[in-house]
Design an enzyme around this catalytic site. Structure first.
Site, PDB file in Angstrom:
ATOM      1  N   LEU A  50      -4.952 121.310  79.178  1.00 34.70           N
ATOM      2  CA  LEU A  50      -5.135 119.864  79.170  1.00 34.70           C
ATOM      3  C   LEU A  50      -5.817 119.513  77.851  1.00 34.70           C
ATOM      4  O   LEU A  50      -6.645 120.276  77.352  1.00 34.70           O
ATOM      5  CB  LEU A  50      -6.009 119.410  80.341  1.00 34.70           C
ATOM      6  CG  LEU A  50      -5.474 119.630  81.755  1.00 34.70           C
ATOM      7  CD1 LEU A  50      -6.492 119.149  82.791  1.00 34.70           C
ATOM      8  CD2 LEU A  50      -4.146 118.907  81.962  1.00 34.70           C
ATOM      9  N   ASP A  51      -5.470 118.362  77.305  1.00 34.89           N
ATOM     10  CA  ASP A  51      -6.166 117.908  76.109  1.00 34.89           C
ATOM     11  C   ASP A  51      -7.662 117.811  76.398  1.00 34.89           C
ATOM     12  O   ASP A  51      -8.077 117.587  77.541  1.00 34.89           O
ATOM     13  CB  ASP A  51      -5.647 116.537  75.672  1.00 34.89           C
ATOM     14  CG  ASP A  51      -4.188 116.564  75.237  1.00 34.89           C
ATOM     15  OD1 ASP A  51      -3.719 117.644  74.843  1.00 34.89           O
ATOM     16  OD2 ASP A  51      -3.537 115.506  75.313  1.00 34.89           O
TER      17      ASP A  51
END
Length: 332
Positions: free
Chosen positions: A151-152
């Site tokens: 995930l960012d």
């Protein structure tokens, strides 16, 4: 080729653990036969152990992974896992599930997944190294968690990581086949039109800004996102914001952020893809909520456990900043 084998309880020697596999009948490649007999080790891991001379048949070291599997006892000498380079840090984690093979967490916004030059500490990997100390069987021979998706940094939500080599191989295969349920919640500027649909495109590096991803006419990799507007805010003919559910069928870098911007409904708070005029009332809602990142949350993660075969599904609610934003938008 053989599918017949038996395994003994692990032994130990001065150089680590020894796994013993009895092949009942011969035939086929040795690395494949041993991978079937010892599912806790991936085939790639066994190939590296064979190449290092750490697999023995009787008193003889086997040096060819493609050699014919012979009936009898093979001893696989596992060196102690090398210490991971990242530092283990005592960072609080919200754990949704944990067993001997994998761990599922609700990653907070602002936490990078991997250490990097700009963020060498305070990452999910640092936290998992501390939390799982002594429980990591070694991913490729190194005591580290197996990260199979990302995930960012500023995206919150559900993530799974492997604790064993076998789980890492199994989870990697699931993600490679896209045999994973992944659903996100996004708050967008405006709303995509139509209110439900699929974005299917090629996504790759932008030719004008190599730090950004973009929808491309050619090149890149196929990216597929299904979306559905759950709640529009403002006039029905032209909402000024919306809550959108996005379901991934592929996992490209920044995929949802790129696809929503491509649909003319970039994610609120996105510093990279969120350019354009935002309604004053929406800007006020963002300020009131204290949102300082893209309003994107990985809400659902579902998969079949690669070791037990059990179907698992995890769902979490958006964290306070995004939940407050939605409440503020509803009050407009």
């Amino acid at each position: 080729m053989t599918d017949d084998f038996a395994t003994d309880d692990p032994e130990t020697d001065d150089d680590g653990e020894v796994l013993v596999a009895w092949l009942i009948s011969g035939g086929g490649r040795l690395d494949k036969a041993l991978a079937q007999a010892l599912p806790e080790l991936s085939r790639a891991r066994l190939q590296s152990l064979i190449a290092a001379g750490r697999v023995r048949f009787g008193d003889t070291a086997v040096t060819s992974a493609s050699a014919r599997a012979e009936p009898g006892a093979y001893r696989v000498h596992l060196p102690p896992p090398e210490p991971a380079e990242p530092e283990a840090q005592d960072i609080a984690l919200t754990i949704l599930h944990e067993d001997a093979d994998l761990i599922v967490v609700d990653k907070p916004a602002g936490m990078p997944v991997h250490p990097s030059h700009g963020h060498p500490r305070d990452t999910l990997v640092n936290a998992l190294l501390y939390h799982c100390a002594g429980e990591l069987s070694g991913i490729g021979g190194v005591a580290r968690p197996g990260i199979v998706h990302r995930l960012d940094k500023d995206t919150s939500g559900v993530m799974v990581a492997a604790k064993s080599d076998a789980a890492h191989a199994g989870l990697s295969a699931l993600f490679a086949r896209h045999d994973i349920e992944r659903s996100y919640l996004a708050a967008t500027r405006g709303a995509p039109n139509p209110s439900r649909g699929r974005v299917q495109s090629r996504v790759g590096r932008s030719s004008s800004d190599r730090k950004k991803m973009a929808v491309l006419k050619s090149g890149g990799r196929e990216a597929i996102t299904d979306y559905e507007v759950l709640r529009p805010f403002g006039p029905a003919s032209r909402p000024f914001a919306a809550v959108v559910r996005c379901t991934l069928h592929t996992g490209r870098t920044h995929q949802i952020r790129v696809h929503m911007a491509h649909k003319g409904a970039p994610i609120l708070g996105d510093p990279v893809y969120g350019s354009g005029a935002t309604a004053p009332a929406v800007r006020m809602a963002i300020s009131q909520a204290g949102l300082t990142r893209q309003a994107l949350h990985a809400a659902v993660l579902g998969f079949v456990h690669p070791i037990t075969g059990r179907a698992l599904r995890f769902q979490t609610q958006p964290p306070p900043d995004m939940a407050s934003l939605i409440e503020a938008l509803e009050a407009l």
